[in-house]
Design a protein around this motif. Sequence first.
Motif, PDB file in Angstrom:
ATOM      1  N   LYS A  87      -8.815 -56.588  40.234  1.00  0.00           N
ATOM      2  CA  LYS A  87      -7.673 -56.363  39.351  1.00  0.00           C
ATOM      3  C   LYS A  87      -8.099 -55.581  38.115  1.00  0.00           C
ATOM      4  CE  LYS A  87      -3.984 -58.807  36.888  1.00  0.00           C
ATOM      5  NZ  LYS A  87      -3.398 -60.132  36.549  1.00  0.00           N
ATOM      6  N   ARG A  88      -9.256 -55.938  37.558  1.00  0.00           N
ATOM      7  CA  ARG A  88      -9.749 -55.200  36.389  1.00  0.00           C
ATOM      8  C   ARG A  88     -10.168 -53.787  36.774  1.00  0.00           C
ATOM      9  NH1 ARG A  88     -12.446 -58.810  31.738  1.00  0.00           N
ATOM     10  NH2 ARG A  88     -11.285 -60.759  32.057  1.00  0.00           N
ATOM     11  N   LEU A  89     -10.639 -53.625  38.003  1.00  0.00           N
ATOM     12  CA  LEU A  89     -10.953 -52.275  38.480  1.00  0.00           C
ATOM     13  C   LEU A  89      -9.704 -51.416  38.497  1.00  0.00           C
ATOM     14  CD1 LEU A  89     -12.853 -50.194  39.824  1.00  0.00           C
ATOM     15  CD2 LEU A  89     -12.284 -51.261  42.020  1.00  0.00           C
TER      16      LEU A  89
ATOM     17  N   PHE B 247      -6.509 -47.045  36.233  1.00  0.00           N
ATOM     18  CA  PHE B 247      -5.267 -46.546  35.632  1.00  0.00           C
ATOM     19  C   PHE B 247      -5.577 -45.664  34.417  1.00  0.00           C
ATOM     20  CE2 PHE B 247      -1.827 -46.932  32.558  1.00  0.00           C
ATOM     21  CZ  PHE B 247      -0.722 -46.622  33.320  1.00  0.00           C
ATOM     22  N   LEU B 248      -6.511 -46.103  33.574  1.00  0.00           N
ATOM     23  CA  LEU B 248      -6.900 -45.313  32.404  1.00  0.00           C
ATOM     24  C   LEU B 248      -7.659 -44.052  32.806  1.00  0.00           C
ATOM     25  CD1 LEU B 248      -8.078 -48.211  30.054  1.00  0.00           C
ATOM     26  CD2 LEU B 248      -5.896 -46.992  29.982  1.00  0.00           C
ATOM     27  N   TYR B 249      -8.519 -44.185  33.807  1.00  0.00           N
ATOM     28  CA  TYR B 249      -9.340 -43.049  34.237  1.00  0.00           C
ATOM     29  C   TYR B 249      -8.471 -41.922  34.793  1.00  0.00           C
ATOM     30  CZ  TYR B 249     -12.470 -40.398  37.306  1.00  0.00           C
ATOM     31  OH  TYR B 249     -13.147 -39.396  37.953  1.00  0.00           O
ATOM     32  N   GLU B 250      -7.470 -42.268  35.571  1.00  0.00           N
ATOM     33  CA  GLU B 250      -6.609 -41.253  36.176  1.00  0.00           C
ATOM     34  C   GLU B 250      -5.722 -40.546  35.152  1.00  0.00           C
ATOM     35  OE1 GLU B 250      -6.084 -43.020  40.709  1.00  0.00           O
ATOM     36  OE2 GLU B 250      -4.612 -43.548  39.166  1.00  0.00           O
ATOM     37  N   ARG B 251      -5.581 -41.123  33.973  1.00  0.00           N
ATOM     38  CA  ARG B 251      -4.768 -40.500  32.926  1.00  0.00           C
ATOM     39  C   ARG B 251      -5.620 -39.853  31.835  1.00  0.00           C
ATOM     40  NH1 ARG B 251      -2.429 -43.794  35.832  1.00  0.00           N
ATOM     41  NH2 ARG B 251      -0.169 -43.836  36.200  1.00  0.00           N
TER      42      ARG B 251
ATOM     43  N   PRO C 276     -19.145 -46.856  36.511  1.00  0.00           N
ATOM     44  CA  PRO C 276     -18.243 -45.689  36.480  1.00  0.00           C
ATOM     45  C   PRO C 276     -18.137 -44.978  37.822  1.00  0.00           C
ATOM     46  CG  PRO C 276     -19.829 -45.634  34.662  1.00  0.00           C
ATOM     47  CD  PRO C 276     -20.265 -46.718  35.582  1.00  0.00           C
ATOM     48  N   LEU C 277     -19.207 -45.025  38.635  1.00  0.00           N
ATOM     49  CA  LEU C 277     -19.188 -44.285  39.897  1.00  0.00           C
ATOM     50  C   LEU C 277     -18.189 -44.859  40.890  1.00  0.00           C
ATOM     51  CD1 LEU C 277     -23.008 -43.598  40.384  1.00  0.00           C
ATOM     52  CD2 LEU C 277     -21.251 -42.081  39.456  1.00  0.00           C
ATOM     53  N   LEU C 278     -17.685 -46.052  40.621  1.00  0.00           N
ATOM     54  CA  LEU C 278     -16.666 -46.627  41.500  1.00  0.00           C
ATOM     55  C   LEU C 278     -15.299 -45.983  41.273  1.00  0.00           C
ATOM     56  CD1 LEU C 278     -17.601 -50.410  41.188  1.00  0.00           C
ATOM     57  CD2 LEU C 278     -18.066 -48.908  43.122  1.00  0.00           C
ATOM     58  N   LEU C 279     -15.091 -45.435  40.092  1.00  0.00           N
ATOM     59  CA  LEU C 279     -13.765 -44.898  39.751  1.00  0.00           C
ATOM     60  C   LEU C 279     -13.372 -43.698  40.607  1.00  0.00           C
ATOM     61  CD1 LEU C 279     -14.022 -45.234  35.871  1.00  0.00           C
ATOM     62  CD2 LEU C 279     -12.695 -46.663  37.426  1.00  0.00           C
ATOM     63  N   PRO C 280     -14.244 -42.668  40.784  1.00  0.00           N
ATOM     64  CA  PRO C 280     -13.837 -41.548  41.653  1.00  0.00           C
ATOM     65  C   PRO C 280     -13.602 -41.975  43.096  1.00  0.00           C
ATOM     66  CG  PRO C 280     -15.724 -40.939  40.295  1.00  0.00           C
ATOM     67  CD  PRO C 280     -15.537 -42.408  40.139  1.00  0.00           C
ATOM     68  N   LEU C 281     -14.362 -42.974  43.564  1.00  0.00           N
ATOM     69  CA  LEU C 281     -14.179 -43.442  44.937  1.00  0.00           C
ATOM     70  C   LEU C 281     -12.800 -44.064  45.124  1.00  0.00           C
ATOM     71  CD1 LEU C 281     -15.150 -44.208  47.791  1.00  0.00           C
ATOM     72  CD2 LEU C 281     -16.184 -46.264  46.782  1.00  0.00           C
ATOM     73  N   PHE C 282     -12.427 -44.984  44.252  1.00  0.00           N
ATOM     74  CA  PHE C 282     -11.145 -45.672  44.403  1.00  0.00           C
ATOM     75  C   PHE C 282      -9.976 -44.798  43.996  1.00  0.00           C
ATOM     76  CE2 PHE C 282     -13.971 -49.284  44.638  1.00  0.00           C
ATOM     77  CZ  PHE C 282     -13.343 -50.115  45.544  1.00  0.00           C
ATOM     78  N   ALA C 283     -10.246 -43.733  43.238  1.00  0.00           N
ATOM     79  CA  ALA C 283      -9.172 -42.801  42.901  1.00  0.00           C
ATOM     80  C   ALA C 283      -8.694 -42.029  44.127  1.00  0.00           C
ATOM     81  CB  ALA C 283      -9.645 -41.824  41.823  1.00  0.00           C
ATOM     82  N   LEU C 284      -9.528 -41.942  45.150  1.00  0.00           N
ATOM     83  CA  LEU C 284      -9.154 -41.250  46.385  1.00  0.00           C
ATOM     84  C   LEU C 284      -8.253 -42.095  47.281  1.00  0.00           C
ATOM     85  CD1 LEU C 284     -12.644 -39.713  47.303  1.00  0.00           C
ATOM     86  CD2 LEU C 284     -10.733 -38.570  46.153  1.00  0.00           C
TER      87      LEU C 284
ATOM     88  N   SER D  82     -22.943 -40.613  35.920  1.00  0.00           N
ATOM     89  CA  SER D  82     -21.852 -41.394  35.330  1.00  0.00           C
ATOM     90  C   SER D  82     -21.326 -40.729  34.067  1.00  0.00           C
ATOM     91  CB  SER D  82     -22.337 -42.813  35.014  1.00  0.00           C
ATOM     92  OG  SER D  82     -22.753 -43.483  36.185  1.00  0.00           O
ATOM     93  N   ARG D  83     -22.257 -40.167  33.298  1.00  0.00           N
ATOM     94  CA  ARG D  83     -21.828 -39.510  32.055  1.00  0.00           C
ATOM     95  C   ARG D  83     -20.974 -38.271  32.335  1.00  0.00           C
ATOM     96  NH1 ARG D  83     -19.818 -37.477  28.568  1.00  0.00           N
ATOM     97  NH2 ARG D  83     -20.490 -37.106  26.415  1.00  0.00           N
ATOM     98  N   LEU D  84     -21.201 -37.619  33.468  1.00  0.00           N
ATOM     99  CA  LEU D  84     -20.441 -36.420  33.791  1.00  0.00           C
ATOM    100  C   LEU D  84     -18.959 -36.711  34.021  1.00  0.00           C
ATOM    101  CD1 LEU D  84     -22.857 -34.501  36.204  1.00  0.00           C
ATOM    102  CD2 LEU D  84     -22.307 -33.939  33.826  1.00  0.00           C
TER     103      LEU D  84
END
Length: 446
Positions: A52-54, A59-63, A77-85, A270-272
């Motif tokens: 749920k926190r992910l 939500f913030l990352y995509e905006r 952070p590397l989980l965010l691009p994966l789940f954004a797909l 992650s910084r990228l």
Amino acid sequence: MEALTKVYRDQPKTVLFTAAAAIRILAVLLFPALPDILTLRAELSTPVNSFKRLQEGLFLYERGLDPYDGGIFHQAPLLLPLFALLPSPSLWLGRLVSILLYTGLDLLTADCLYHIAESGVAHTSRLYTSPRKDRAWTSLSVAAVHLLNPFTIMTCLARPTSVFTTLFTILGISHACQARATTAAFAVAIASHTSLHPVMLLPPIGLLCYDRMCAQSADESNTSKPNGAVPGSMNNKVAVDLRLQPKPLRFGLQFAATFLGAEAFLFGLSRLILPSWRFIPSIYMTLLELPDLTPNAGLWWYFFIEMFDAFRSFFLGVFWLHMLSYSVPFCLRFQKQPLAAVVLMMGIIAVFEPYANAGDAGAWLSCLCLLGHLFEPTLLYSTLLGPAFHHLWLYAGSGNANFFYAITLVWSLALLILLTDTVYAALRDEWEAERPEGKGKEIRQM
């Protein structure tokens, strides 16, 4: 029916993996609300792995916002691009796709356990051969315990990000069993990047990899000799050229350098994808300082709720030093059984980590099958009463925090009993290998 019997007889691994995947998918299809219910369970989801926190961080990352603003999101952070797909899990399709992803992770983890058991490292090392190696569990049995373990199935449906940590940790162990030092260190680095605790597994996994590299060099030197003994056995009476074996200090430095280089690469990557370095304190200082005291299956939250602020830093240091103090001693005492050192350290982490959860305990119980030991029935007792006491405290209003914390103490005690029994069994097995005449006799401390 005969065709199914033939398939099972010819390819039991395929049948097992297919059945395990079907169980998870059918659970979602038959009970669509079950994943969302399990996602909210304190025994499975914690502030540092909650699905749920992910979603809130995503939500913030995509905006285009920093997902680490607000102190809610504490995951890699590397989980965010994966789940954004993936499709949104609020939709039926997105929920099914996320379960398919986690099912695939479980299958990969089971496959790694299968190869670890198949390597025979649990009972045969460079300096040690267990007198009970004929009682070792089969590779298929070890994989089946992981895939059919209720803790693993519930964790898959709850979808915590700790499943990624488990996968890369066991992948690192699998590669260490194959003497692949570079990929083993890289896998442990990925696991440590998603969670801080696998860093403590670096010494025992390095010891395991070094043992396998020495065994391989010994096997290669013995293949050209007639009447060669069984590879990797301490009973081999063939002279080994020590000059062909890797130097311990050089190997340790190379292994640590590979780990640090991989970590630096992951931090840079992650910084990228993020606007700042704020993710470092948000992920790792959360584990070190324990600012979020949400109830979980661990031992820390209640203790620090009752702790005076003046003593908080001191006891945080004590708790962390206690957990860190096992890694090197396990390596020194179980240097003849490096896989046992790895599994025992995983047990220490599962019991004493700040945000403990049933998923990490289930992964440890799966790894424990590599040593062929049984589970304590106390685990069943605490597993059933834990959710009940949590409900009485937070929802029914007829209990308090002591109810839930008491059952987490029982849970941790059951794991500790199992852990201490495993330590005794490993030491006893090594003692009987050195003194066969003492097999079956009682040991008393004088």
